[in-house]
Design a protein around this motif. Structure first.
Motif, short mmCIF file in Angstrom:
data_model
loop_
_atom_site.label_atom_id
_atom_site.label_comp_id
_atom_site.label_asym_id
_atom_site.label_seq_id
_atom_site.Cartn_x
_atom_site.Cartn_y
_atom_site.Cartn_z
N MET A 34 -65.26 -13.34 50.78
CA MET A 34 -64.02 -13.29 51.54
C MET A 34 -64.08 -12.33 52.72
O MET A 34 -63.40 -12.53 53.73
CB MET A 34 -62.85 -12.89 50.63
N SER A 113 -73.03 -21.06 50.76
CA SER A 113 -71.80 -20.35 51.10
C SER A 113 -72.07 -18.93 51.58
O SER A 113 -71.23 -18.33 52.26
CB SER A 113 -70.87 -20.31 49.88
N LEU A 122 -66.54 -19.27 57.96
CA LEU A 122 -65.40 -18.80 57.17
C LEU A 122 -64.55 -17.79 57.95
O LEU A 122 -63.35 -17.66 57.71
CB LEU A 122 -65.88 -18.19 55.85
N GLU A 123 -65.19 -17.07 58.88
CA GLU A 123 -64.46 -16.11 59.71
C GLU A 123 -63.40 -16.79 60.56
O GLU A 123 -62.45 -16.15 61.00
CB GLU A 123 -65.43 -15.36 60.62
N LEU A 125 -61.38 -19.10 59.61
CA LEU A 125 -60.22 -19.48 58.79
C LEU A 125 -59.21 -18.34 58.75
O LEU A 125 -59.56 -17.17 58.85
CB LEU A 125 -60.66 -19.80 57.36
N GLU A 129 -56.36 -19.23 53.92
CA GLU A 129 -57.23 -20.40 53.91
C GLU A 129 -58.62 -20.03 53.39
O GLU A 129 -59.23 -20.77 52.62
CB GLU A 129 -57.35 -20.98 55.32
N ARG A 130 -59.11 -18.89 53.84
CA ARG A 130 -60.44 -18.46 53.40
C ARG A 130 -60.45 -18.20 51.91
O ARG A 130 -61.39 -18.62 51.21
CB ARG A 130 -60.87 -17.21 54.16
N VAL A 134 -62.77 -20.39 49.37
CA VAL A 134 -63.81 -19.72 48.58
C VAL A 134 -63.58 -19.93 47.08
O VAL A 134 -64.51 -20.29 46.34
CB VAL A 134 -63.84 -18.22 48.91
N ALA A 164 -58.40 -26.38 54.95
CA ALA A 164 -59.58 -25.52 55.08
C ALA A 164 -60.87 -26.33 55.00
O ALA A 164 -61.82 -26.09 55.76
CB ALA A 164 -59.56 -24.45 53.99
N VAL A 168 -63.70 -26.46 57.87
CA VAL A 168 -65.09 -26.06 57.62
C VAL A 168 -66.05 -27.21 57.86
O VAL A 168 -67.14 -27.03 58.42
CB VAL A 168 -65.23 -25.51 56.18
#
Length: 300
Positions: A34, A113, A122-123, A125, A129-130, A134, A164, A168
């Protein structure tokens, strides 16, 4: 049995400590996924521990789920603070690299991941959402469990997860290189840098390769992405004879450690597509290199 077990030093661990220790690697992995920062993930674990010690264990049916929820909430709070901090970061921000054991690479989904390229996706999001992505896509938690962790109802979590995943998928690394192709490309890249072979670099770098260097304003680094094989090769070609390169495994993927004068100077993670290097992620900020001397245990 009295609900207490011996720890490695022969002392006694109470039930709370035993449960936390049993799930610590999982909790660290959740927090790191995260946050992209081992230092902040450790802070989150400390906060989770402090809250865990005040819990009445008789009211906790599933310690693992409870600890994951608590860790997620603390990571969400920390993530919002980090986003503000990154706005004033000097130059490109890259995740903190972790020296990982071979078993991380064997878990393909976890390794994907954890890659630098994926963590940068992921940054992009929003924090919630992240967290949802995850917990669902990496750790396969049920929607109801995720809802409790992020403070939303299950239907809202489903919608967030869908949004999300779509976000992604549009940015996810293609990951078309086989492990053997990746190793071969990395060896060719290492040889070319070590020998100052400009043509060798141009052969292994994709025409649109992007180099990101994270110095954090502490050490010298490019303040903007360096784009294009010619520019990247010219920059890397200057390193010949001044540094030594050693293959390693970072975040579950092959990478290189650049040493200068016997000290770690830079950690270079790569993204390789179709046998050529398309992305270089060079972490130079000394504050982010402390995890390169000992393997970090990750688990899901």
């Amino acid at each position: 049995m009295d609900g207490r077990t011996k720890d490695a030093t022969g002392g006694r661990m109470d039930a709370a400590t035993e449960a936390f220790v049993a799930h610590r690697n999982l909790l660290f992995t959740v927090a790191y996924e995260m946050l992209g920062s081992a230092a902040d993930a450790e802070d989150v674990l400390q906060e989770t521990w402090l809250r865990w010690t005040g819990v009445d264990l008789e009211g906790v049916r599933e310690p693992r789920a409870y600890l994951v929820r608590t860790t997620t909430r603390q990571a969400l709070t920390r993530l919002r603070t980090l986003r503000r901090r990154k706005e004033s970061y000097v130059g490109p921000w890259l995740p903190e690299p972790l020296l990982t054991a071979p078993d991380v690479a064997e878990d393909v989904e976890l390794a994907e991941s954890l890659s630098m390229a994926m963590l940068l996706v992921l940054e992009t999001l929003a924090p919630t959402e992240r967290a949802v992505f995850v917990l669902r896509e990496v750790f396969d938690l049920e929607y109801g469990e995720i809802a409790q962790a992020v403070g939303k109802n299950p239907d809202a979590v489903r919608q967030i997860a869908h949004r999300a995943r779509k976000h992604v998928a549009a940015r996810r690394p293609r990951d078309t290189a086989s492990p053997s192709d990746t190793r071969a490309a990395l060896r060719a890249f290492q040889r070319a840098v070590e020998t100052g072979d400009l043509q060798g670099l141009l052969d292994v770098l994709a025409p649109d390769v992007v180099l990101l260097t994270d110095g954090g304003g502490v050490v010298r680094a490019a303040l903007a992405p360096v784009v294009g094989a010619g520019k990247v090769a010219d920059l890397l070609g200057r390193l010949s004879g001044a540094v030594s390169l050693h293959p390693t495994r970072v975040n579950g993927h092959p990478a290189l450690v650049v040493s200068r004068g016997g000290e770690i100077d830079t950690v270079v993670a790569t993204r390789i597509d179709d046998g050529r290097v398309t992305g270089l992620y060079a972490v130079r900020n000394p504050e982010k290199l402390s995890r390169m001397t000992q393997e970090t245990l990750l688990h899901r």
